[in-house]
Design an enzyme around this catalytic site. Structure first.
Site, PDB file in Angstrom:
ATOM      1  N   LYS A 122      61.788  38.013  49.047  1.00 32.88           N
ATOM      2  CA  LYS A 122      62.221  38.969  50.066  1.00 32.88           C
ATOM      3  C   LYS A 122      63.352  39.807  49.476  1.00 32.88           C
ATOM      4  CE  LYS A 122      62.577  37.672  54.305  1.00 32.88           C
ATOM      5  NZ  LYS A 122      61.582  38.640  54.825  1.00 32.88           N
ATOM      6  N   SER A 124      65.864  41.121  50.730  1.00 34.71           N
ATOM      7  CA  SER A 124      67.208  40.758  51.175  1.00 34.71           C
ATOM      8  C   SER A 124      67.805  39.658  50.295  1.00 34.71           C
ATOM      9  CB  SER A 124      67.164  40.302  52.634  1.00 34.71           C
ATOM     10  OG  SER A 124      66.197  39.270  52.792  1.00 34.71           O
ATOM     11  N   LEU A 157      57.945  26.167  45.936  1.00 39.82           N
ATOM     12  CA  LEU A 157      58.724  27.328  45.507  1.00 39.82           C
ATOM     13  C   LEU A 157      59.657  26.935  44.361  1.00 39.82           C
ATOM     14  CD1 LEU A 157      59.758  28.518  49.081  1.00 39.82           C
ATOM     15  CD2 LEU A 157      57.907  29.456  47.678  1.00 39.82           C
ATOM     16  N   GLU A 158      59.861  27.869  43.467  1.00 41.70           N
ATOM     17  CA  GLU A 158      60.827  27.666  42.377  1.00 41.70           C
ATOM     18  C   GLU A 158      61.976  28.613  42.659  1.00 41.70           C
ATOM     19  OE1 GLU A 158      57.642  29.052  41.325  1.00 41.70           O
ATOM     20  OE2 GLU A 158      56.667  27.108  41.447  1.00 41.70           O
TER      21      GLU A 158
END
Lengths: 220, 101
Positions: A122, A124, A157-158
């Site tokens: 993302k 952000s 996820l990494e």
């Protein structure tokens, strides 16, 4: 072709694909955008703690080596530290740090649905230097597929911090976005889930050689 | 007199060993031996493998058959730790369909 929110929601409602949290709920409305759906962070992280090898494998992971099993190392307390994200304080991801995380939502993409996806970061978080995958964003068609009743599979996820700020990660925060794409045709071969289009073959038993033929079996 | 060989039906499930039974977030790690004996490890959700007669089997996709070599090219349900997605597995490692009496 990237799918829009309406198409993704229709697939979920038709049970053609599954994206849901541990309570069986699809993503809430504020996690959607016009062409993607945000997934949220599971409250458990793993941090590698390299040390003496408990399994006899080299301490330097060598994926091409015989019997390479990094998955077992992930579940081995001698190789990783399991972190439960504090609900009040969050988890402080300091600059340069790398942890493995998981989406709270589980995914199932039966091959027959002809849906694949990419998990992306993302913007952000990217602005703060946070990445959520290391060059492996593709969710292949067939991901998590076995039966309609089988457990859904979280996306691994990494997560890393390339920035200069310590960034606090909270369980349940929007951590990544899932962009769904249509696979144009059903693949000729490959994994299709055990019961989706089960294929079997016949051959003489034992070690004798002889003719073998691919046969299709109907779905039960 | 020519000896006869019984035809059997092999299901699209291959022998595997459970490397981690109670993995993180209701997962298991399984290792699938290929024709060379090398094991390919990957993580699957709990309940994904079939247990029969003390053995465990992983559902795979059958891609190709080498009838003379009695081995099949299969696609794993996910990428193994080695990076492999397709491996050759001997016929004898497939789960055999049991005929109804």
């Amino acid at each position: 072709m990237i799918l829009c929110d309406r198409e993704i929601q229709a697939l979920i409602e038709d049970r053609a694909i599954l994206i849901e949290d541990e309570h069986g709920r699809p993503p809430v409305k504020d996690l959607w955008t016009s062409t993607a759906v945000d997934l949220t962070l599971q409250g458990v992280l793993l941090e590698w703690t390299p040390g003496p090898s408990p399994t006899g494998q080299p301490n330097e992971p060598r994926p091409a080596a015989m019997n390479f099993n990094v998955q077992a190392m992930m579940d081995d307390v001698r190789c990783t530290r399991r972190i439960t994200i504090d609900p009040n304080l969050g988890f402080r991801l300091t600059p340069g740090k790398f942890v493995l995380g998981f989406t709270r939502e589980g995914i199932r993409f039966p091959t027959r649905s002809r849906i694949a996806a990419r998990v992306e970061g993302k913007s952000s978080l990217a602005r703060l230097g946070i990445g959520i995958h290391v060059t492996a964003p593709t969710i292949h068609a067939g991901f998590g597929a076995k039966t309609q009743e089988s457990p859904r599979l979280s996306i691994q996820l990494e997560i890393f911090n390339l920035g200069n700020w310590t960034v606090v990660l909270d369980a349940g925060m929007a951590i990544c976005q899932l962009i769904l794409e249509e696979v144009r045709e059903l693949a000729l071969t490959g994994y299709r889930g055990q019961f989706s289009e089960q294929r079997a073959f016949t051959a003489p038993g034992g070690s004798a050689s002889g003719p073998a033929a691919l046969t299709s079996q109907p779905s039960p | 007199m020519t000896p006869t060989t019984v035809e059997v039906t092999y299901l699209s499930e291959v022998l595997c060993e459970i490397s981690v039974r109670d993995g993180i977030l209701d997962t298991q790690v399984v290792g699938v031996p290929d024709v060379t004996g090398n094991k390919q490890f990957l993580r699957v959700s709990r309940g994904f493998v079939t247990e029969e007669g003390g053995r465990t089997y992983l559902p795979v996709g059958i891609v190709d058959l080498d009838r003379k070599g009695r081995k099949a090219l299969v696609e794993l349900p996910g990428e193994a730790d080695s990076g492999m997605r397709r491996i050759w597995v001997p016929f004898d490692n497939f789960r055999v369909k049991k005929e109804r009496p």
